[in-house]
Motif scaffolding. Sequence first.
Motif, PDB file in Angstrom:
ATOM      1  N   ALA A  54     -59.569 -25.063  77.097  1.00 61.71           N
ATOM      2  CA  ALA A  54     -59.663 -24.444  75.770  1.00 61.71           C
ATOM      3  C   ALA A  54     -60.753 -23.382  75.810  1.00 61.71           C
ATOM      4  O   ALA A  54     -61.757 -23.537  76.493  1.00 61.71           O
ATOM      5  CB  ALA A  54     -59.978 -25.485  74.700  1.00 61.71           C
ATOM      6  N   TYR A  55     -60.536 -22.293  75.090  1.00 62.81           N
ATOM      7  CA  TYR A  55     -61.530 -21.227  75.018  1.00 62.81           C
ATOM      8  C   TYR A  55     -62.570 -21.492  73.932  1.00 62.81           C
ATOM      9  O   TYR A  55     -63.669 -20.964  73.983  1.00 62.81           O
ATOM     10  CB  TYR A  55     -60.844 -19.889  74.726  1.00 62.81           C
ATOM     11  CG  TYR A  55     -60.043 -19.365  75.891  1.00 62.81           C
ATOM     12  CD1 TYR A  55     -60.671 -18.779  76.979  1.00 62.81           C
ATOM     13  CD2 TYR A  55     -58.650 -19.470  75.901  1.00 62.81           C
ATOM     14  CE1 TYR A  55     -59.940 -18.298  78.057  1.00 62.81           C
ATOM     15  CE2 TYR A  55     -57.913 -18.988  76.971  1.00 62.81           C
ATOM     16  CZ  TYR A  55     -58.557 -18.404  78.032  1.00 62.81           C
ATOM     17  OH  TYR A  55     -57.828 -17.936  79.098  1.00 62.81           O
ATOM     18  N   ARG A  62     -51.285 -24.168  70.793  1.00 60.50           N
ATOM     19  CA  ARG A  62     -50.920 -25.581  70.723  1.00 60.50           C
ATOM     20  C   ARG A  62     -51.658 -26.396  71.781  1.00 60.50           C
ATOM     21  O   ARG A  62     -52.110 -27.506  71.510  1.00 60.50           O
ATOM     22  CB  ARG A  62     -49.402 -25.717  70.913  1.00 60.50           C
ATOM     23  CG  ARG A  62     -48.897 -27.158  71.028  1.00 60.50           C
ATOM     24  CD  ARG A  62     -49.237 -27.987  69.806  1.00 60.50           C
ATOM     25  NE  ARG A  62     -48.755 -29.349  69.938  1.00 60.50           N
ATOM     26  CZ  ARG A  62     -49.270 -30.383  69.297  1.00 60.50           C
ATOM     27  NH1 ARG A  62     -50.302 -30.225  68.493  1.00 60.50           N
ATOM     28  NH2 ARG A  62     -48.764 -31.586  69.460  1.00 60.50           N
ATOM     29  N   ASP A  63     -51.828 -25.872  72.996  1.00 53.54           N
ATOM     30  CA  ASP A  63     -52.519 -26.646  74.025  1.00 53.54           C
ATOM     31  C   ASP A  63     -53.999 -26.796  73.695  1.00 53.54           C
ATOM     32  O   ASP A  63     -54.625 -27.803  74.032  1.00 53.54           O
ATOM     33  CB  ASP A  63     -52.327 -26.036  75.418  1.00 53.54           C
ATOM     34  CG  ASP A  63     -52.851 -24.622  75.502  1.00 53.54           C
ATOM     35  OD1 ASP A  63     -52.662 -23.874  74.543  1.00 53.54           O
ATOM     36  OD2 ASP A  63     -53.431 -24.273  76.551  1.00 53.54           O
ATOM     37  N   ALA A  67     -56.136 -30.198  73.287  1.00 49.79           N
ATOM     38  CA  ALA A  67     -57.412 -30.390  73.967  1.00 49.79           C
ATOM     39  C   ALA A  67     -58.485 -30.866  73.002  1.00 49.79           C
ATOM     40  O   ALA A  67     -59.185 -31.857  73.254  1.00 49.79           O
ATOM     41  CB  ALA A  67     -57.845 -29.092  74.655  1.00 49.79           C
ATOM     42  N   VAL A  68     -58.641 -30.157  71.874  1.00 49.90           N
ATOM     43  CA  VAL A  68     -59.683 -30.500  70.909  1.00 49.90           C
ATOM     44  C   VAL A  68     -59.439 -31.869  70.291  1.00 49.90           C
ATOM     45  O   VAL A  68     -60.369 -32.674  70.109  1.00 49.90           O
ATOM     46  CB  VAL A  68     -59.774 -29.410  69.825  1.00 49.90           C
ATOM     47  CG1 VAL A  68     -60.708 -29.840  68.698  1.00 49.90           C
ATOM     48  CG2 VAL A  68     -60.251 -28.099  70.441  1.00 49.90           C
ATOM     49  N   ASN A  72     -62.084 -34.998  70.820  1.00 50.44           N
ATOM     50  CA  ASN A  72     -62.698 -35.725  69.700  1.00 50.44           C
ATOM     51  C   ASN A  72     -62.422 -37.220  69.780  1.00 50.44           C
ATOM     52  O   ASN A  72     -63.299 -38.043  69.467  1.00 50.44           O
ATOM     53  CB  ASN A  72     -62.193 -35.161  68.375  1.00 50.44           C
ATOM     54  CG  ASN A  72     -62.871 -33.855  67.995  1.00 50.44           C
ATOM     55  OD1 ASN A  72     -64.091 -33.753  67.993  1.00 50.44           O
ATOM     56  ND2 ASN A  72     -62.092 -32.838  67.688  1.00 50.44           N
ATOM     57  N   GLN A  73     -61.225 -37.568  70.192  1.00 48.96           N
ATOM     58  CA  GLN A  73     -60.902 -38.992  70.360  1.00 48.96           C
ATOM     59  C   GLN A  73     -61.757 -39.620  71.446  1.00 48.96           C
ATOM     60  O   GLN A  73     -62.253 -40.746  71.304  1.00 48.96           O
ATOM     61  CB  GLN A  73     -59.423 -39.153  70.698  1.00 48.96           C
ATOM     62  CG  GLN A  73     -58.478 -38.831  69.552  1.00 48.96           C
ATOM     63  CD  GLN A  73     -57.012 -38.928  69.961  1.00 48.96           C
ATOM     64  OE1 GLN A  73     -56.695 -39.309  71.084  1.00 48.96           O
ATOM     65  NE2 GLN A  73     -56.119 -38.580  69.043  1.00 48.96           N
ATOM     66  N   ALA A  74     -61.942 -38.873  72.560  1.00 49.24           N
ATOM     67  CA  ALA A  74     -62.739 -39.399  73.668  1.00 49.24           C
ATOM     68  C   ALA A  74     -64.204 -39.551  73.279  1.00 49.24           C
ATOM     69  O   ALA A  74     -64.880 -40.497  73.708  1.00 49.24           O
ATOM     70  CB  ALA A  74     -62.610 -38.475  74.877  1.00 49.24           C
TER      71      ALA A  74
END
Length: 608
Positions: A54-55, A62-63, A67-68, A72-74
């Motif tokens: 992610a930039y 969508r990717d 990623a975000v 956040n879940q991790a």
Amino acid sequence: MKRIILVGKPNSGKSLLFNQLTGLRQKVANFPGVTVELKSGRFDQYQLVDFPGAYSMSTLTRDEDIAVEKINQALLDQDTSLIICNLDATRLQSSLMFGMQMQALAHQYGKALVFALNMIDEVTRFGHQIDVAGLSRDLGAPVFALSAKTLDGIAEFKTAVIQLAAEADSSNLNTVALPPLDYSVQVKQSRLLATQYGMPSSVVLKKQNAIDAFMLNNVSGGIAFLLVMFLLFQSIFTFATPLMDAVENAIGVSASFITDLTGPGMLADFLNDALFGGLGSFLVFVPQIMVLTLIIGVLEDSGYLARAALICHRPLSYFGLSGRSFIPYLSAHACAIPAILAARTIESPRKRLITMLTVPLMSCSARLPVYALLVAVLIPDTRYLGGIVNLQGVAFFGLYLFGIVTALLVSLLLSRSAVTDNEKSDMPFILELPSYRFPHWKPLIHRVLSSAKQFIYRAGPVIFAVSLGIWLLGYFPTSAGGLEDSYLGVIGQWIEPIFEPLGLDWRYGVAILMSFLAREVFVGALGTLFGIDGADENIAGLAANIQADGLTFGAGMGILLFYVVALQCVATVATLKAETGSARLVGALVLGYGMLAYLLAMFCAQFL
């Protein structure tokens, strides 16, 4: 198991670093958005998870959304011990923009973070030095200079990461999420740090711009692109031919040796017809899969694909697509499933949907055995320019081109239909051009071998099962040589009226119907059928058997165009359903492509 997560911007060497830390062989490529799924592997006593690139934490594609969301879940998970943020040392500002946002988020969630300053070998090659200690001090986090390509600093980095993860596990860090952060502060700080520590952009871009002046020129760039694409498909036939001949000879010798040992009887007939005639006919075409994977891999790793996407943006825009659609289209020539997932990198929802719906029209590697077999039957092996240009290779290129043109025409139709009217304003076309680099050959060669292995493992069991079923139905109750009076012959006579307008008899009909399980099955099924019908023929020489059987040019071309257009992959259909969320839309797509394929085949049979 405790977890370490690896994050970073696309095209920063992150996936290669993941490979070096875990010993796995995740696909590595020099194009933004290649990694669109989570990859995990064992690193010491930890699970290392590679997240999509992610930039920015403020998402656009969508990717990046994925990623975000996953990051956040991790961060909320107490099993996450450490975050490794990968930085591109050659493009420090864009890497730090995401890296400092990630650092702020890690601090918010109470997670430890370490920076991996990757591609340091490229910085050294340009004659620049980065003050790693100063950068670490200003960032307030450990920074380790390394190169995942040359392995410089990797050993020290591994030791430090294990130690930092253990320290994080033993400390009592806050894991309660706070309100969302304002990332504008991190953006400003990243610019200042990049100016102080990074290479001047003119140093990085000087050589790149000199090459791009030719590669991105409207005239020379377009000609270069067409030549690259032509050589790509020409090489599938030219370069793979010696390997294909070797495999075919090996199968023929093995078949003769084994059947001589068994003597005449049912076992010999089974080995001849089902094993060597069915599965063996399919294995002959595996070298072409390897050549295709190798050349696409070189184009990816070198950084050319991003330029190709830029070159294609304007013409693709006319058909309602984006320059980013080029990458899913090209990768679909290996397999449609990752290509559909790669469409997540397209910013525009409308263009992303159109790309996904037309990706199946690209000729994937599963079609290669069908194309190679029928092109060898229908097109003479004539060579020009000292053997460099093969007429069969030109025909191959024509088939791939037909699929591309069909996809563009369907895209044009969809872009003007109500299916995609859910977007009022279009998104901008934004693309980072990576530096030109030499491919990293070790993972590239592994990728080539892995593609062949996966192709055999995925299709082999299905082809063997179908070949076995066809052989049993074709062998009984009359035994070898009585195909028309067998159970399979009776079934074939029921379905023959469907295929008569295509100029085909029931044997081809059975093979086509079986190939809806997997396209590669067509070759194996036909090999089994011809093996039963003429057990004395050359076992591996299926093309010669078809030529002797008298397949007409029109009917043969009809089969080829049928396989170009028809959507015959269950896994692709399932992936489209998951990505679009509409079973009705995907069902209409399968039906529409199937009807178009049948009409094209009938036209060829009647008028060619």
